[in-house]
Design a protein around this motif. Structure first.
Motif, PDB file in Angstrom:
ATOM      1  N   THR A 109      15.289  -7.596  12.402  1.00  0.00           N
ATOM      2  CA  THR A 109      13.915  -7.406  11.924  1.00  0.00           C
ATOM      3  C   THR A 109      13.696  -5.991  11.417  1.00  0.00           C
ATOM      4  N   ILE A 110      14.160  -5.008  12.183  1.00  0.00           N
ATOM      5  CA  ILE A 110      13.996  -3.611  11.757  1.00  0.00           C
ATOM      6  C   ILE A 110      14.798  -3.353  10.483  1.00  0.00           C
ATOM      7  N   ALA A 111      16.011  -3.903  10.413  1.00  0.00           N
ATOM      8  CA  ALA A 111      16.826  -3.738   9.210  1.00  0.00           C
ATOM      9  C   ALA A 111      16.117  -4.344   8.006  1.00  0.00           C
ATOM     10  N   PHE A 112      15.517  -5.523   8.195  1.00  0.00           N
ATOM     11  CA  PHE A 112      14.770  -6.169   7.112  1.00  0.00           C
ATOM     12  C   PHE A 112      13.642  -5.271   6.616  1.00  0.00           C
ATOM     13  N   VAL A 113      12.893  -4.679   7.534  1.00  0.00           N
ATOM     14  CA  VAL A 113      11.781  -3.801   7.159  1.00  0.00           C
ATOM     15  C   VAL A 113      12.297  -2.587   6.388  1.00  0.00           C
ATOM     16  N   LEU A 114      13.388  -2.006   6.845  1.00  0.00           N
ATOM     17  CA  LEU A 114      13.959  -0.836   6.165  1.00  0.00           C
ATOM     18  C   LEU A 114      14.451  -1.206   4.766  1.00  0.00           C
ATOM     19  N   TYR A 115      15.131  -2.336   4.657  1.00  0.00           N
ATOM     20  CA  TYR A 115      15.611  -2.786   3.347  1.00  0.00           C
ATOM     21  C   TYR A 115      14.445  -3.021   2.381  1.00  0.00           C
ATOM     22  N   VAL A 116      13.420  -3.692   2.863  1.00  0.00           N
ATOM     23  CA  VAL A 116      12.271  -3.988   1.997  1.00  0.00           C
ATOM     24  C   VAL A 116      11.566  -2.703   1.585  1.00  0.00           C
ATOM     25  N   ALA A 117      11.436  -1.747   2.515  1.00  0.00           N
ATOM     26  CA  ALA A 117      10.804  -0.466   2.188  1.00  0.00           C
ATOM     27  C   ALA A 117      11.590   0.261   1.101  1.00  0.00           C
ATOM     28  N   ALA A 118      12.923   0.257   1.234  1.00  0.00           N
ATOM     29  CA  ALA A 118      13.759   0.898   0.213  1.00  0.00           C
ATOM     30  C   ALA A 118      13.592   0.209  -1.138  1.00  0.00           C
ATOM     31  N   ALA A 119      13.564  -1.122  -1.134  1.00  0.00           N
ATOM     32  CA  ALA A 119      13.423  -1.879  -2.383  1.00  0.00           C
ATOM     33  C   ALA A 119      12.057  -1.645  -3.019  1.00  0.00           C
ATOM     34  N   ILE A 120      11.003  -1.612  -2.195  1.00  0.00           N
ATOM     35  CA  ILE A 120       9.652  -1.413  -2.733  1.00  0.00           C
ATOM     36  C   ILE A 120       9.530  -0.047  -3.388  1.00  0.00           C
ATOM     37  N   TRP A 121      10.050   0.989  -2.712  1.00  0.00           N
ATOM     38  CA  TRP A 121       9.932   2.330  -3.300  1.00  0.00           C
ATOM     39  C   TRP A 121      10.710   2.421  -4.613  1.00  0.00           C
ATOM     40  N   GLN A 122      11.926   1.868  -4.621  1.00  0.00           N
ATOM     41  CA  GLN A 122      12.720   1.920  -5.839  1.00  0.00           C
ATOM     42  C   GLN A 122      12.067   1.099  -6.945  1.00  0.00           C
ATOM     43  N   GLY A 123      11.467  -0.037  -6.579  1.00  0.00           N
ATOM     44  CA  GLY A 123      10.763  -0.844  -7.566  1.00  0.00           C
ATOM     45  C   GLY A 123       9.550  -0.128  -8.131  1.00  0.00           C
ATOM     46  N   MET A 124       8.791   0.546  -7.270  1.00  0.00           N
ATOM     47  CA  MET A 124       7.631   1.305  -7.739  1.00  0.00           C
ATOM     48  C   MET A 124       8.069   2.479  -8.609  1.00  0.00           C
ATOM     49  N   THR A 125       9.234   3.039  -8.291  1.00  0.00           N
ATOM     50  CA  THR A 125       9.784   4.105  -9.140  1.00  0.00           C
ATOM     51  C   THR A 125      10.115   3.562 -10.518  1.00  0.00           C
ATOM     52  N   LEU A 126      10.694   2.369 -10.545  1.00  0.00           N
ATOM     53  CA  LEU A 126      11.079   1.763 -11.819  1.00  0.00           C
ATOM     54  C   LEU A 126       9.865   1.523 -12.707  1.00  0.00           C
ATOM     55  N   PHE A 127       8.745   1.180 -12.086  1.00  0.00           N
ATOM     56  CA  PHE A 127       7.522   0.946 -12.845  1.00  0.00           C
ATOM     57  C   PHE A 127       6.623   2.174 -12.898  1.00  0.00           C
ATOM     58  N   ARG A 128       7.221   3.327 -12.542  1.00  0.00           N
ATOM     59  CA  ARG A 128       6.562   4.626 -12.687  1.00  0.00           C
ATOM     60  C   ARG A 128       5.247   4.702 -11.903  1.00  0.00           C
ATOM     61  N   ARG A 129       5.241   4.113 -10.724  1.00  0.00           N
ATOM     62  CA  ARG A 129       4.067   4.194  -9.862  1.00  0.00           C
ATOM     63  C   ARG A 129       4.187   5.333  -8.855  1.00  0.00           C
ATOM     64  N   VAL A 130       5.434   5.707  -8.548  1.00  0.00           N
ATOM     65  CA  VAL A 130       5.686   6.801  -7.606  1.00  0.00           C
ATOM     66  C   VAL A 130       6.834   7.640  -8.161  1.00  0.00           C
ATOM     67  N   PRO A 131       6.965   8.878  -7.728  1.00  0.00           N
ATOM     68  CA  PRO A 131       8.082   9.697  -8.207  1.00  0.00           C
ATOM     69  C   PRO A 131       9.400   9.202  -7.617  1.00  0.00           C
ATOM     70  N   PRO A 132      10.500   9.403  -8.333  1.00  0.00           N
ATOM     71  CA  PRO A 132      11.799   8.957  -7.811  1.00  0.00           C
ATOM     72  C   PRO A 132      12.189   9.723  -6.557  1.00  0.00           C
ATOM     73  N   ARG A 133      12.672   8.996  -5.553  1.00  0.00           N
ATOM     74  CA  ARG A 133      13.150   9.585  -4.308  1.00  0.00           C
ATOM     75  C   ARG A 133      14.445   8.867  -3.915  1.00  0.00           C
ATOM     76  N   GLN A 134      15.485   9.102  -4.695  1.00  0.00           N
ATOM     77  CA  GLN A 134      16.723   8.371  -4.458  1.00  0.00           C
ATOM     78  C   GLN A 134      17.311   8.679  -3.088  1.00  0.00           C
ATOM     79  N   GLY A 135      17.183   9.911  -2.649  1.00  0.00           N
ATOM     80  CA  GLY A 135      17.688  10.258  -1.324  1.00  0.00           C
ATOM     81  C   GLY A 135      16.989   9.476  -0.229  1.00  0.00           C
TER      82      GLY A 135
END
Length: 265
Positions: free
Chosen positions: A8-34
């Protein structure tokens, strides 16, 4: 070890990483690859012990559908994280990370079947090369989808949004073909090691996997020949890549899904 909290925790972490990268792709948030890599790495660190436990609980040395899926997803996440240090492939995590989390949760809930086989160095080579081939070509499939979206956007003169966030189309296509090259080398090793080390490689329960894997190999090889002989690129490359990856998914999971999930055998 209780697998469900880890999953469950791994799922939450994976989804959080995907959401941030997706929002970066659509220029909603600054890129934070690290930060995206860190979230995915933490998810993977929780993912691995669950996989180890599930493999250990398998009734045979060949894990069943759910365990195989979460094992391959762990390999794919690891590959994309390492490759992202050298190539612009982190956007593949937008789809890959949630799929890894879903596979992990499913593996902790659904029953796991397994097949019996003797584990020899040759079979181990076949298993590792198969897992790596699937992981690399799965990333190639996601890369192909991004190339397709970028190609269509540029064709319709849409130069804002996702197009502005992605690398140039030529770079995206070059990375796609590099992934296909790496995948076809690993797939060749997988098929060759299976022919050499598996006595029943063409047996009834492996016939579909063998045929579909060979068909996928032909498709990817044809794509590479078309690329360097006739300059194939764009949507044609996307379609051939997705077609080959679709056959691989059927090869790796088709019968397992039908027998273990639908028929419960």
């Amino acid at each position: 070890m209780q697998a469900l909290p880890f999953a469950t925790i791994a799922f939450v972490l994976y989804v959080a990483a995907a959401i941030w990268q997706g929002m970066t792709l659509f220029r909603r948030v600054p890129p934070r690859q690290g930060m995206v890599r860190l979230l995915a790495v933490l998810g993977l660190l929780l993912h691995i012990p669950v996989v180890v436990k599930l493999v250990g609980q398998s009734p045979g040395l060949l894990p069943g559908f759910t365990t195989s899926a979460t094992l391959l997803m762990a390999v794919a996440v690891n590959v994309v994280l390492v490759a992202s240090l050298f190539k612009p492939v982190l956007n593949a995590g937008i789809a890959l990370f949630p799929l890894a989390g879903i596979a992990l949760l499913a593996a902790t809930w659904l029953p796991n079947q397994g097949g019996h086989t003797g584990l020899t160095p040759g079979i181990l080579l076949h298993a590792i090369s198969s897992a790596l081939a699937f992981a690399v070509l799965a990333i190639a499939a996601i890369q192909a989808v991004l190339v397709g979206l970028q190609n269509q956007a540029l064709r319709h003169h849409h130069i804002r949004g996702i197009v502005q966030s992605l690398p140039p189309l030529t770079t995206m296509e070059r990375v796609l073909f590099e992934l296909v090259w790496a995948g076809i080398i690993l797939l060749t090793l997988s098929i060759a090691s299976g022919l050499i080390f598996l006595d029943n490689f063409f047996a009834q329960h492996l016939a579909h996997k063998t045929v579909l894997s060979l068909l996928a190999w032909v498709i990817f090889t044809t794509l590479l020949v078309g690329r360097y002989r006739f300059g194939w690129r764009g949507m044609r490359a996307v379609r051939w890549t997705l077609g080959g990856c679709g056959l691989l998914v059927l090869a790796y999971f088709g019968s397992k899904f039908v027998l273990e999930i639908l028929l419960n055998r």
